[in-house]
Design an enzyme around this catalytic site. Structure first.
Site, PDB file in Angstrom:
ATOM      1  N   ASP A  21     -10.663   1.841  -3.481  1.00 18.33           N
ATOM      2  CA  ASP A  21     -11.194   1.483  -2.160  1.00 18.33           C
ATOM      3  C   ASP A  21     -12.713   1.448  -2.177  1.00 18.33           C
ATOM      4  O   ASP A  21     -13.336   1.098  -1.170  1.00 18.33           O
ATOM      5  CB  ASP A  21     -10.739   2.496  -1.108  1.00 18.33           C
ATOM      6  CG  ASP A  21      -9.371   2.145  -0.565  1.00 18.33           C
ATOM      7  OD1 ASP A  21      -8.883   1.045  -0.871  1.00 18.33           O
ATOM      8  OD2 ASP A  21      -8.799   2.972   0.163  1.00 18.33           O
ATOM      9  N   ASP A  24       0.832  -1.207   0.000  1.00 20.69           N
ATOM     10  CA  ASP A  24       0.000   0.000   0.000  1.00 20.69           C
ATOM     11  C   ASP A  24       0.868   1.259   0.000  1.00 20.69           C
ATOM     12  O   ASP A  24       2.089   1.192   0.265  1.00 20.69           O
ATOM     13  CB  ASP A  24      -0.890  -0.041   1.257  1.00 20.69           C
ATOM     14  CG  ASP A  24      -2.226   0.660   1.060  1.00 20.69           C
ATOM     15  OD1 ASP A  24      -2.333   1.509   0.159  1.00 20.69           O
ATOM     16  OD2 ASP A  24      -3.157   0.369   1.843  1.00 20.69           O
TER      17      ASP A  24
END
Ligand code: DGJ
Length: 737
Positions: free
Chosen positions: A537, A473
């Site tokens: 997301d 990430d």
């Protein structure tokens, strides 16, 4: 020197490299077929513009590196200087190598037996890649330029410039951007923008005079990065129109540009965005641009994807094993890690057919929330007194792979790492960048920071038995990203690539996902060293339809994570049926991001049926040709994947909103063989979408569906049931006879 005609797949590239200046692309576009050598000079002449009043006395040349010295008054290809000198160039062609790489389908970028040609006009239509290396120099300016151009077997063009400082004093590169000319018939532009949870929003406009400049100054690729900048003939769409597109493959600051000049030229280009002082070449040093990928199609946007997907699938490192159905625990537990709960989730995951289980953020020291812990890559003893191995073993005991989340480049000020090494940060002298999600960025060009991080990541992978996957990430932009007092984004980007490369060498079996607050690091350079991207997301299926459609312009489905989210989306609060969520998530690297421990046995049964369907269709979904439907009603979005032998296909037809028309009109199914007949029906055993009709269309009334010719399905299509908004119909299409 020579005029080259390179031909691969359905693309021709004609390069006028007769000198004395830099080569000019005479044609980049549709295959011209074999051309006799004596036709090439005539072709070049046919493209030279007239000399008109109030202009230079000779035609200007838009070369691979546009120069003012060649009469170019648009954006310069090179901007740079040596203490205010050597600010303009007039490169002279020194030589040209053409390497016709022997065909080998899975090695487009590799070596291979090479045939070196040079001299006369050449028409190269081999089956492997054609690589051209142009060598040029401007001794007065003390610079050498190398242009590397590859036309790969799919027709994809890759372009890179290398600039070497041959002077005896430093030379600053401010900008070096390769460009390719596009003919005047391309009058419309399409590019993508976006934000967190709304990546890849298309925008379209006429290509008017001036420059359309898409800059990303995020220190990462960016949620708003245009994966492709497309120019095309009026009204181009998925199935029709002639289109040219470029992709700037870089995960730091970058620019992608379309420029149209009143002098008559149009060009697409892309390169790195450099901050003043960022690249100063010492004598003998070299700067290389990111690769500019360029692709042409006469068959609309789907044709672009065909070339790109085929290219990506032919790479040696392309993931070839079936993409494991993934459960990611983020939206199920967030930071609330508890071994029993996570084991239970693993049991449920196994029950519905999950093949990879990913433990997300929250497992390492001090990470009880997003304000602390980043940088301390040791398992948190308070939460995990026996370490991660019991969970890993439990997951593997079910036959699932285990994956782990990391965010290597980041550090929370509230962490041991930050406290011990406050000097390991990207920053401008004397001040820290503003915090973002309570975090700062480690300076990976700092050798000690780099070595520490490599050591920790290596240790996490080595000390645990069975970590098969990293979700990597990167949750903030880089701002005021200085390294040793100088701009540091370039060095950071290169260091991250090096770190990934090194880890891959040490742990070749570990797959890596590129995630960055969702889809903020999606580009072809990060994908050289990672195995998939997290598109967003946002797991809301309605939003995902658009995000995935446009991400898929560049990437084939198997490289894009697509998960079934919870009934009520965490990021939009919309509520969707499982069917709509599952059909949407089917077309990618499939997974689940949902607390399935809280759902009923009946729901788990349905979920298992969708997962089983994905597995059955996976070879098709991850190997076939992606097609999108140009439906006249914007409330309808349809797409499909067709096997290369056109024996089998699957289409999803989704209703986004209500329509003005009561019946939105038939959906045509593109990509099938017009000469074959097909049975079309929804896959058996799954719940039907909700509809608002008294009587379904006749063809859907029978369990056998309908049997029709490929030409009928492509040209007439099928009437849809009256789907409620946010419902989807899945159709499986099988050749009969
Ligand atoms: C952002 C990612 O995109 C999410 O999927 C999740 O991994 C969180 N970070 C964790 O902090």
């Amino acid at each position: 020197m020579t005029i080259l005609h390179l031909r691969r797949a359905r693309t021709s590239l004609v390069l006028d490299a007769r000198g004395p200046g830099l080569p000019r692309v005479v044609h980049w576009g549709a295959d011209l077929g074999p051309l006799p050598a004596d036709e090439l000079p005539a072709l070049v002449d046919a493209t030279i513009a007239p000399v008109v009043p109030s202009s230079f006395d000779a035609p200007t040349v838009l070369s691979l590196l546009p120069e003012s010295s060649a009469g170019w008054s648009g954006r310069p290809g090179l901007a740079g200087h040596r203490d205010g000198r050597d600010w303009s160039t007039a490169f002279r062609l020194d030589g040209l190598d053409v390497v016709d790489v022997a065909p080998e389908p899975s090695r487009v970028a590799g070596g291979g037996e090479a045939v070196r040609v040079s001299g006369a006009e050449r028409d190269l239509d081999g089956a492997g890649a054609a690589r051209v290396t142009v060598r040029a120099a401007d001794p007065g300016a003390g610079l050498t330029l190398t242009v590397e151009l590859t036309l790969d077997p799919t027709g994809l063009l890759m372009l890179r410039h290398r600039l070497r400082n041959d002077g005896d004093r430093p030379y600053e590169v401010r900008d070096l951007t390769p460009v390719l000319p596009v003919p005047a018939v391309a009058t419309e532009l399409l590019d993508l923008t976006g934000r967190w949870c709304r990546e890849r929003a298309p925008q379209r406009h006429p290509w008017s005079m001036g420059a359309w400049v898409r800059e990303g100054r995020h220190g990462r690729t960016g949620h708003d990065a245009t994966l492709l900048l497309v120019a095309g003939t009026p009204g181009f769409c998925f199935g029709h129109g002639e289109v040219w597109a470029v992709h700037t493959a870089w995960s730091g600051d970058h620019v992608t540009v379309a420029e149209r000049r009143p002098t008559g030229e149009s060009a697409l280009g892309g390169g790195e965005l450099l901050t003043p002082g960022e690249i100063v070449l010492a004598p003998g040093a070299e700067y290389a641009t990111p690769l500019l990928y360029a692709v042409h199609s006469t068959d609309g946007l789907d044709g672009l994807s065909d070339v790109l997907h085929t290219h990506l699938r032919a790479r040696p490192q392309h993931p070839r094993a079936p993409r494991p159905v993934t459960l990611n625990v983020w939206e199920a537990v967030y930071f609330d890690h508890d071994l029993d709960r996570l084991r239970d989730l693993a049991d449920r995951a196994a029950e519905v057919g999950v093949e990879r289980y990913v433990l997300d953020d929250g497992w390492f020291r001090g990470r009880r929330h997003d304000r602390a812990g980043l940088g301390d890559w040791w398992v948190d003893d308070d939460v995990w007194p026996d370490g991660l191995q019991p969970l890993i073993d439990h997951v593997r005991g079910h036959g699932m792979q285990f994956g782990l989340w990391v965010e290597p480049e980041m550090v929370n000020p509230d962490s041991d790492l930050f406290r011990a090494h406050p000097d390991w940060l990207l920053q401008a002298p004397g001040r820290l960048p503003p915090e973002w999600r309570h975090q700062q960025v480690l300076d990976l060009a700092h050798p000690d920071a780099y070595a520490h991080l490599l050591g920790r990541l290596d240790a996490v992978l080595t000390e645990h038995d069975g970590i098969a996957y990293l979700k990597w990430d990167h949750n903030r932009d880089l701002t005021e990203a200085g390294h040793g007092g100088r701009p540091g984004v370039h060095a950071q980007t290169v260091a991250v690539y090096r770190l990934l490369d090194e880890l891959r060498v040490r742990h070749p079996a570990v797959e890596i996902e590129s995630c960055s607050s969702g889809g903020a690091r999606v580009d072809l350079e990060i994908l050289r060293r990672t195995d998939r991207v997290w598109a967003s997301d946002c797991n809301d299926a309605l939003e995902r339809l658009s995000i995935q459609r446009w991400t898929g312009l560049l990437l084939p489905p198997e490289l894009v994570g697509t998960h079934i989210g919870p009934e009520r989306s965490h990021t939009t609060h919309r509520v969707h049926d499982l069917g709509f969520r599952a059909v949407t998530a089917l077309f990618g690297h499939h997974g689940i991001e949902w607390d399935i421990s809280g759902i009923t046995a009946a729901e788990r049964g349905q979920l298992a049926a969708w997962v089983a369907l994905h597995k059955r269709l996976r070879p098709l979904l991850h190997g076939g040709r992606v097609v999108r439907v140009d439906h006249p009603d914007p409330a309808v979005q349809a797409h499909g994947v067709v096997a290369h032998d056109r024996s089998h296909a699957v289409y999803a037809i989704s209703r986004l909103t209500t329509s003005v028309a009561q019946v939105p009109g038939p959906v045509r199914l593109p990509g099938l063989d017009p000469a074959r007949r097909y049975r079309v029906r929804p896959p058996a055993g799954l719940p039907e979408p909700a509809v608002l009709e008294l009587t379904p269309p006749a063809w859907l009334a029978s369990a056998d569906g309908v049997t029709l010719g490929g030409s009928v399905l492509a040209s007439v299509g099928l009437q849809l049931p009256a789907l409620h908004p946010e419902q989807a119909l899945l159709l499986e299409v099988t050749a009969v006879g």
